[in-house]
Design an enzyme around this catalytic site. Structure first.
Site, PDB file in Angstrom:
ATOM      1  N   HIS A 117      -6.388   3.212   0.299  1.00 54.58           N
ATOM      2  CA  HIS A 117      -6.165   3.484   1.753  1.00 54.58           C
ATOM      3  C   HIS A 117      -6.884   4.860   2.033  1.00 54.58           C
ATOM      4  O   HIS A 117      -6.518   5.968   1.425  1.00 54.58           O
ATOM      5  CB  HIS A 117      -4.635   3.664   1.988  1.00 54.58           C
ATOM      6  CG  HIS A 117      -4.325   3.838   3.538  1.00 54.58           C
ATOM      7  ND1 HIS A 117      -3.350   3.351   4.232  1.00 54.58           N
ATOM      8  CD2 HIS A 117      -4.623   4.854   4.547  1.00 54.58           C
ATOM      9  CE1 HIS A 117      -3.090   3.652   5.312  1.00 54.58           C
ATOM     10  NE2 HIS A 117      -3.871   4.622   5.440  1.00 54.58           N
ATOM     11  N   HIS A 154      -8.729  14.539   0.788  1.00 52.37           N
ATOM     12  CA  HIS A 154      -7.922  15.724   0.230  1.00 52.37           C
ATOM     13  C   HIS A 154      -8.526  16.895   0.902  1.00 52.37           C
ATOM     14  O   HIS A 154      -9.698  17.367   0.926  1.00 52.37           O
ATOM     15  CB  HIS A 154      -8.398  15.721  -1.337  1.00 52.37           C
ATOM     16  CG  HIS A 154      -8.230  14.644  -2.096  1.00 52.37           C
ATOM     17  ND1 HIS A 154      -7.111  14.350  -2.981  1.00 52.37           N
ATOM     18  CD2 HIS A 154      -8.706  13.255  -2.183  1.00 52.37           C
ATOM     19  CE1 HIS A 154      -7.218  13.309  -3.630  1.00 52.37           C
ATOM     20  NE2 HIS A 154      -8.092  12.471  -2.986  1.00 52.37           N
ATOM     21  N   ASN A 193     -12.904  10.269  -2.115  1.00 53.35           N
ATOM     22  CA  ASN A 193     -13.299   9.707  -3.234  1.00 53.35           C
ATOM     23  C   ASN A 193     -13.309   7.970  -2.771  1.00 53.35           C
ATOM     24  O   ASN A 193     -12.473   7.606  -2.247  1.00 53.35           O
ATOM     25  CB  ASN A 193     -12.039   9.594  -4.492  1.00 53.35           C
ATOM     26  CG  ASN A 193     -12.035  10.810  -4.884  1.00 53.35           C
ATOM     27  OD1 ASN A 193     -12.900  11.769  -4.917  1.00 53.35           O
ATOM     28  ND2 ASN A 193     -10.892  11.254  -5.330  1.00 53.35           N
ATOM     29  N   CYS A 241       0.649   3.389   3.193  1.00 55.60           N
ATOM     30  CA  CYS A 241       1.385   2.572   4.433  1.00 55.60           C
ATOM     31  C   CYS A 241       2.900   2.878   4.165  1.00 55.60           C
ATOM     32  O   CYS A 241       3.388   3.222   5.180  1.00 55.60           O
ATOM     33  CB  CYS A 241       1.127   1.207   4.484  1.00 55.60           C
ATOM     34  SG  CYS A 241      -0.668   1.026   4.967  1.00 55.60           S
ATOM     35  N   CYS A 263       0.907  -1.242   0.123  1.00 55.72           N
ATOM     36  CA  CYS A 263      -0.133   0.033   0.102  1.00 55.72           C
ATOM     37  C   CYS A 263       0.967   1.215  -0.025  1.00 55.72           C
ATOM     38  O   CYS A 263       1.847   1.388   0.966  1.00 55.72           O
ATOM     39  CB  CYS A 263      -0.866   0.072   1.130  1.00 55.72           C
ATOM     40  SG  CYS A 263      -1.729   1.440   1.399  1.00 55.72           S
ATOM     41  N   HIS A 290      -8.420   8.260   2.501  1.00 55.41           N
ATOM     42  CA  HIS A 290      -7.882   9.501   2.631  1.00 55.41           C
ATOM     43  C   HIS A 290      -8.572  10.754   2.296  1.00 55.41           C
ATOM     44  O   HIS A 290      -9.869  10.520   1.419  1.00 55.41           O
ATOM     45  CB  HIS A 290      -6.577   9.650   1.757  1.00 55.41           C
ATOM     46  CG  HIS A 290      -6.654   9.351   0.093  1.00 55.41           C
ATOM     47  ND1 HIS A 290      -6.863   7.972  -0.072  1.00 55.41           N
ATOM     48  CD2 HIS A 290      -7.077  10.084  -0.580  1.00 55.41           C
ATOM     49  CE1 HIS A 290      -7.244   7.903  -1.570  1.00 55.41           C
ATOM     50  NE2 HIS A 290      -7.388   9.148  -1.797  1.00 55.41           N
ATOM     51  N   GLY A 347     -13.747   7.822  -8.273  1.00 58.36           N
ATOM     52  CA  GLY A 347     -12.306   8.140  -8.817  1.00 58.36           C
ATOM     53  C   GLY A 347     -11.346   7.797  -7.771  1.00 58.36           C
ATOM     54  O   GLY A 347     -10.318   8.158  -8.009  1.00 58.36           O
ATOM     55  N   THR A 381      -8.202   6.083  -6.488  1.00 58.35           N
ATOM     56  CA  THR A 381      -7.129   5.386  -7.227  1.00 58.35           C
ATOM     57  C   THR A 381      -5.965   4.836  -5.977  1.00 58.35           C
ATOM     58  O   THR A 381      -5.333   3.872  -6.373  1.00 58.35           O
ATOM     59  CB  THR A 381      -6.193   6.302  -7.965  1.00 58.35           C
ATOM     60  OG1 THR A 381      -5.732   7.352  -7.102  1.00 58.35           O
ATOM     61  CG2 THR A 381      -6.997   6.861  -9.123  1.00 58.35           C
ATOM     62  N   HIS A 437      -4.361   1.329   8.349  1.00 57.46           N
ATOM     63  CA  HIS A 437      -5.053   0.973   6.819  1.00 57.46           C
ATOM     64  C   HIS A 437      -6.359   0.693   6.965  1.00 57.46           C
ATOM     65  O   HIS A 437      -6.656  -0.506   7.475  1.00 57.46           O
ATOM     66  CB  HIS A 437      -3.993  -0.109   6.329  1.00 57.46           C
ATOM     67  CG  HIS A 437      -4.496  -0.547   4.921  1.00 57.46           C
ATOM     68  ND1 HIS A 437      -3.915   0.091   3.856  1.00 57.46           N
ATOM     69  CD2 HIS A 437      -5.383  -1.379   4.484  1.00 57.46           C
ATOM     70  CE1 HIS A 437      -4.729  -0.146   2.638  1.00 57.46           C
ATOM     71  NE2 HIS A 437      -5.494  -1.078   2.987  1.00 57.46           N
TER      72      HIS A 437
HETATM   73  P1  AMP Z   1      -7.717   9.284  -5.152  1.00 61.99           P
HETATM   74  O1  AMP Z   1      -7.827   9.571  -6.561  1.00 61.99           O
HETATM   75  O2  AMP Z   1      -8.838   9.914  -4.088  1.00 61.99           O
HETATM   76  O3  AMP Z   1      -7.327   7.929  -4.564  1.00 61.99           O
HETATM   77  O4  AMP Z   1      -6.348  10.131  -4.801  1.00 61.99           O
HETATM   78  C1  AMP Z   1      -5.085   9.537  -4.524  1.00 61.99           C
HETATM   79  C2  AMP Z   1      -4.140  10.849  -4.577  1.00 61.99           C
HETATM   80  O5  AMP Z   1      -2.951  10.382  -4.143  1.00 61.99           O
HETATM   81  C3  AMP Z   1      -3.986  11.577  -5.947  1.00 61.99           C
HETATM   82  O6  AMP Z   1      -4.533  12.891  -5.737  1.00 61.99           O
HETATM   83  C4  AMP Z   1      -2.649  11.327  -6.263  1.00 61.99           C
HETATM   84  O7  AMP Z   1      -1.841  12.556  -6.711  1.00 61.99           O
HETATM   85  C5  AMP Z   1      -1.848  11.290  -4.820  1.00 61.99           C
HETATM   86  N1  AMP Z   1      -0.512  10.411  -4.755  1.00 61.99           N
HETATM   87  C6  AMP Z   1      -0.306   9.355  -5.301  1.00 61.99           C
HETATM   88  N2  AMP Z   1       0.789   8.905  -4.965  1.00 61.99           N
HETATM   89  C7  AMP Z   1       1.606   9.753  -4.333  1.00 61.99           C
HETATM   90  C8  AMP Z   1       2.595  10.039  -3.612  1.00 61.99           C
HETATM   91  N3  AMP Z   1       3.634   9.193  -3.652  1.00 61.99           N
HETATM   92  N4  AMP Z   1       2.870  11.217  -2.864  1.00 61.99           N
HETATM   93  C9  AMP Z   1       2.021  12.238  -2.655  1.00 61.99           C
HETATM   94  N5  AMP Z   1       0.571  12.032  -3.376  1.00 61.99           N
HETATM   95  C10 AMP Z   1       0.435  10.905  -4.351  1.00 61.99           C
HETATM   96 ZN    ZN Z   2      -2.425   1.310   3.555  1.00 61.18          ZN
END
Ligand code: AMP
Ligand code: ZN
Length: 112
Positions: free
Chosen positions: A97, A101, A86, A6, A3, A99, A92, A94, A45
């Site tokens: 884990h 924004h 999301n 993580c 992950c 989170h 959306g 991606t 997680h």
């Molecule tokens: P989501 O699409 O809501 O799952 O958001 C995932 C977010 O994680 C996206 O806005 C990515 O730009 C961000 N992201 C992915 N990898 C990293 C990373 N290594 N450092 C900081 N942000 C990341």
């Molecule tokens: Zn995780």
């Protein structure tokens, strides 16, 4: 478990830390959608909002209070900001884990 968040929390993947407490870690998004774009992540997680349980209720409250602290520290309080979660494919999501924004620093329009 493989992950990315993580790995960021453990320090195995570098990040630009904004805030940390016992339960939360917050860092700048690597692809910012606005001048300020921070991700707030619980250290535990949990894959998505659909995987929360009753016992996570204090953690979820702590996330919102953490966002409040970060918004104050980053000077977002006066002009406002947006908090986004999301969930799943249509949402959306991606990174699986959970989170939140925290987006601000410019006028935001619409919902999508
Ligand atoms: P989501 O699409 O809501 O799952 O958001 C995932 C977010 O994680 C996206 O806005 C990515 O730009 C961000 N992201 C992915 N990898 C990293 C990373 N290594 N450092 C900081 N942000 C990341
Ligand atoms: Zn995780």
């Amino acid at each position: 478990m493989d992950c990315i968040f993580c790995s960021i929390i453990s320090g195995d993947i570098p990040s630009k830390k904004v805030y940390e407490d016992e339960n939360l870690y917050a860092f700048y998004d690597i692809e910012p959608a606005a001048p300020t774009h921070v991700l707030i992540v619980p250290k535990k997680h949990i894959a998505s909002i659909m995987d929360l349980t009753e016992e996570d209720a204090p953690l979820v409250g702590g996330i919102l209070l953490g966002i409040q602290k970060i918004a104050k520290e980053l000077g977002l309080e006066e002009n406002g900001f947006r908090v986004v979660n999301n969930m799943g494919q249509h949402g959306g999501q991606t990174v699986f884990h959970i989170h939140f924004h925290l987006i601000g620093g410019r006028q935001l329009f619409g919902m999508v």
